[in-house]
Design a protein around this motif. Sequence first.
Motif, PDB file in Angstrom:
ATOM      1  N   PHE A 149      89.497  -8.405  70.560  1.00 45.24           N
ATOM      2  CA  PHE A 149      90.735  -7.624  70.616  1.00 45.24           C
ATOM      3  C   PHE A 149      90.397  -6.144  70.613  1.00 45.24           C
ATOM      4  CE2 PHE A 149      89.892  -7.087  66.194  1.00 45.24           C
ATOM      5  CZ  PHE A 149      90.669  -6.043  65.720  1.00 45.24           C
ATOM      6  N   VAL A 150      91.318  -5.336  71.092  1.00 50.39           N
ATOM      7  CA  VAL A 150      91.117  -3.881  71.108  1.00 50.39           C
ATOM      8  C   VAL A 150      91.391  -3.343  69.712  1.00 50.39           C
ATOM      9  CG1 VAL A 150      91.908  -1.679  72.019  1.00 50.39           C
ATOM     10  CG2 VAL A 150      91.699  -3.638  73.539  1.00 50.39           C
ATOM     11  N   ALA A 151      90.347  -2.759  69.104  1.00 49.58           N
ATOM     12  CA  ALA A 151      90.455  -2.219  67.749  1.00 49.58           C
ATOM     13  C   ALA A 151      90.259  -0.706  67.768  1.00 49.58           C
ATOM     14  CB  ALA A 151      89.414  -2.859  66.840  1.00 49.58           C
ATOM     15  N   ILE A 152      90.949  -0.030  66.868  1.00 54.24           N
ATOM     16  CA  ILE A 152      90.767   1.422  66.718  1.00 54.24           C
ATOM     17  C   ILE A 152      90.265   1.734  65.317  1.00 54.24           C
ATOM     18  CG2 ILE A 152      92.589   2.007  68.379  1.00 54.24           C
ATOM     19  CD1 ILE A 152      94.274   2.805  65.798  1.00 54.24           C
ATOM     20  N   LYS A 153      89.538   2.829  65.199  1.00 50.45           N
ATOM     21  CA  LYS A 153      89.175   3.337  63.877  1.00 50.45           C
ATOM     22  C   LYS A 153      90.148   4.457  63.564  1.00 50.45           C
ATOM     23  CE  LYS A 153      84.940   3.692  62.118  1.00 50.45           C
ATOM     24  NZ  LYS A 153      83.561   4.171  61.818  1.00 50.45           N
ATOM     25  N   ARG A 154      90.912   4.292  62.480  1.00 48.36           N
ATOM     26  CA  ARG A 154      91.941   5.262  62.124  1.00 48.36           C
ATOM     27  C   ARG A 154      91.327   6.578  61.657  1.00 48.36           C
ATOM     28  NH1 ARG A 154      97.203   2.885  60.515  1.00 48.36           N
ATOM     29  NH2 ARG A 154      97.402   4.737  59.234  1.00 48.36           N
ATOM     30  N   ARG A 155      91.954   7.684  62.061  1.00 45.96           N
ATOM     31  CA  ARG A 155      91.480   9.004  61.636  1.00 45.96           C
ATOM     32  C   ARG A 155      91.754   9.247  60.151  1.00 45.96           C
ATOM     33  NH1 ARG A 155      89.853  12.552  65.422  1.00 45.96           N
ATOM     34  NH2 ARG A 155      90.426  12.142  67.600  1.00 45.96           N
ATOM     35  N   PHE A 181      99.964   2.029  72.401  1.00 48.47           N
ATOM     36  CA  PHE A 181      98.707   1.556  72.978  1.00 48.47           C
ATOM     37  C   PHE A 181      98.137   2.624  73.914  1.00 48.47           C
ATOM     38  CE2 PHE A 181      95.928  -0.803  75.802  1.00 48.47           C
ATOM     39  CZ  PHE A 181      95.285  -1.684  74.935  1.00 48.47           C
ATOM     40  N   GLY A 182      98.990   3.194  74.730  1.00 57.93           N
ATOM     41  CA  GLY A 182      98.557   4.226  75.662  1.00 57.93           C
ATOM     42  C   GLY A 182      98.013   5.456  74.958  1.00 57.93           C
ATOM     43  N   GLU A 183      98.706   5.885  73.884  1.00 60.42           N
ATOM     44  CA  GLU A 183      98.304   7.104  73.185  1.00 60.42           C
ATOM     45  C   GLU A 183      97.007   6.923  72.402  1.00 60.42           C
ATOM     46  OE1 GLU A 183     102.880   8.767  72.536  1.00 60.42           O
ATOM     47  OE2 GLU A 183     101.658   8.241  70.797  1.00 60.42           O
ATOM     48  N   GLU A 184      96.862   5.777  71.716  1.00 63.80           N
ATOM     49  CA  GLU A 184      95.717   5.588  70.823  1.00 63.80           C
ATOM     50  C   GLU A 184      94.495   4.980  71.500  1.00 63.80           C
ATOM     51  OE1 GLU A 184      97.779   5.214  66.457  1.00 63.80           O
ATOM     52  OE2 GLU A 184      97.120   3.369  67.411  1.00 63.80           O
ATOM     53  N   VAL A 185      94.727   4.128  72.495  1.00 63.69           N
ATOM     54  CA  VAL A 185      93.625   3.383  73.112  1.00 63.69           C
ATOM     55  C   VAL A 185      93.178   3.974  74.440  1.00 63.69           C
ATOM     56  CG1 VAL A 185      93.004   1.128  74.089  1.00 63.69           C
ATOM     57  CG2 VAL A 185      94.241   1.250  71.932  1.00 63.69           C
ATOM     58  N   LEU A 186      94.089   4.664  75.130  1.00 57.45           N
ATOM     59  CA  LEU A 186      93.772   5.208  76.453  1.00 57.45           C
ATOM     60  C   LEU A 186      93.870   6.731  76.505  1.00 57.45           C
ATOM     61  CD1 LEU A 186      95.780   2.567  78.547  1.00 57.45           C
ATOM     62  CD2 LEU A 186      93.366   2.491  77.906  1.00 57.45           C
ATOM     63  N   ASP A 187      94.184   7.351  75.362  1.00 59.07           N
ATOM     64  CA  ASP A 187      94.292   8.810  75.269  1.00 59.07           C
ATOM     65  C   ASP A 187      95.238   9.375  76.329  1.00 59.07           C
ATOM     66  OD1 ASP A 187      93.728  11.263  74.125  1.00 59.07           O
ATOM     67  OD2 ASP A 187      91.977  11.647  75.375  1.00 59.07           O
ATOM     68  N   LYS A 251      89.619   4.907  75.626  1.00 58.65           N
ATOM     69  CA  LYS A 251      89.242   6.231  75.123  1.00 58.65           C
ATOM     70  C   LYS A 251      90.159   6.574  73.952  1.00 58.65           C
ATOM     71  CE  LYS A 251      88.534  11.083  76.280  1.00 58.65           C
ATOM     72  NZ  LYS A 251      88.788  12.175  77.247  1.00 58.65           N
ATOM     73  N   ALA A 252      89.561   6.787  72.793  1.00 60.43           N
ATOM     74  CA  ALA A 252      90.346   7.044  71.586  1.00 60.43           C
ATOM     75  C   ALA A 252      91.182   8.310  71.726  1.00 60.43           C
ATOM     76  CB  ALA A 252      89.418   7.172  70.382  1.00 60.43           C
ATOM     77  N   GLU A 255      95.951   9.271  66.942  1.00 60.91           N
ATOM     78  CA  GLU A 255      95.502   9.039  65.570  1.00 60.91           C
ATOM     79  C   GLU A 255      94.267   8.146  65.489  1.00 60.91           C
ATOM     80  OE1 GLU A 255      98.828   7.596  63.386  1.00 60.91           O
ATOM     81  OE2 GLU A 255     100.065   9.359  63.792  1.00 60.91           O
ATOM     82  N   ALA A 256      93.656   7.839  66.631  1.00 48.70           N
ATOM     83  CA  ALA A 256      92.457   6.995  66.646  1.00 48.70           C
ATOM     84  C   ALA A 256      91.203   7.849  66.767  1.00 48.70           C
ATOM     85  CB  ALA A 256      92.532   6.003  67.802  1.00 48.70           C
ATOM     86  N   LYS A 257      90.189   7.484  65.993  1.00 49.51           N
ATOM     87  CA  LYS A 257      88.918   8.197  66.010  1.00 49.51           C
ATOM     88  C   LYS A 257      87.942   7.536  66.982  1.00 49.51           C
ATOM     89  CE  LYS A 257      85.630   9.894  62.555  1.00 49.51           C
ATOM     90  NZ  LYS A 257      85.248   9.767  61.122  1.00 49.51           N
TER      91      LYS A 257
END
Length: 299
Positions: A149-155, A181-187, A251-252, A255-257
């Motif tokens: 799954f697509v995971a983000i590391k929170r800032r 999803f667009g903002e955090e995972v695709l910048d 691309k993070a 709020e994703a690092k």
Amino acid sequence: MSGWSAAAGNPHKKARTSPYPGSRVERSHVPDEKVSWLVEWPEYHSVDYTASSVLARPRWADPQVGESNFSPKFNEKDGHVDRRSRNGLYEVEDGRPRNPAGRTGLMGRGLLGRWGPNHAADPILTRWKRDSRGNKVTHPVSRKNILQFVAIKRRDCGEWAIPGGMVDPGEKISNTLKREFGEEVLDSLQKSRAERQELEEQLHRLFSQEHFVVYKGYVDDPRNTDNAWMETEAVNYHDETGEMTGCLPLKAGDEAKEVRWADIVDTLKLYASHSQMIQLVAEKLGAHWSGELHPDYYE
């Protein structure tokens, strides 16, 4: 997976951790057996804390209870703000809503903008893990296919999590899922107009496919207080062939690092209650989750 409740013998834990996120504030200690409001505890005294960023009254935050011209309609749709809980009716005491999952050791709103439920949406995008030849990878113990799954590391805390964010007043959940999803995972916020349009078309195809609602309701979140709490709607979008997600330009952003495709295994340590949601997805799709030996393993 129903909501967390002390009455059900599963008291929230992250909602009682100290210090409170982004502060040095220590919650009052609440033992497991006294989380439920049904348990009488006349000596209970919680620390009152609302972050200065919330008290500054940004557009996403309520005024303080008791301020003039603020008469929130709890348990109702209050204009564009939805103050209904997905876990049913909640009690209101002295003008303040009461956390349906029980005591947290802290009153006020902490970092949360709304009194009562603060609604979020979490898109869980999955695909099968594949080797260099395009074959599905199976786990050597369970012999089940491994899901990613697509995971983000929170800032804010550095923990890995499902991407997602708050539902804007009047916004449809489906739009929140795509936007976050667009903002955090695709910048997407940093893209040109042409790039954003291309991403929008890609997201529309991705989020128009068959999906299932993994969970709706209360979330055991470290930001929760006695009077404000997180609720979410987590939705799984699964790319069975991997064709739609193969060229997804991760691309993070916002709020994703960091962002990455993560293998779904039972050792996953995720933010808030995200691990439970991921487990539900794995079970629904018949993917690997636990490390228990498959019965045929002994043959």
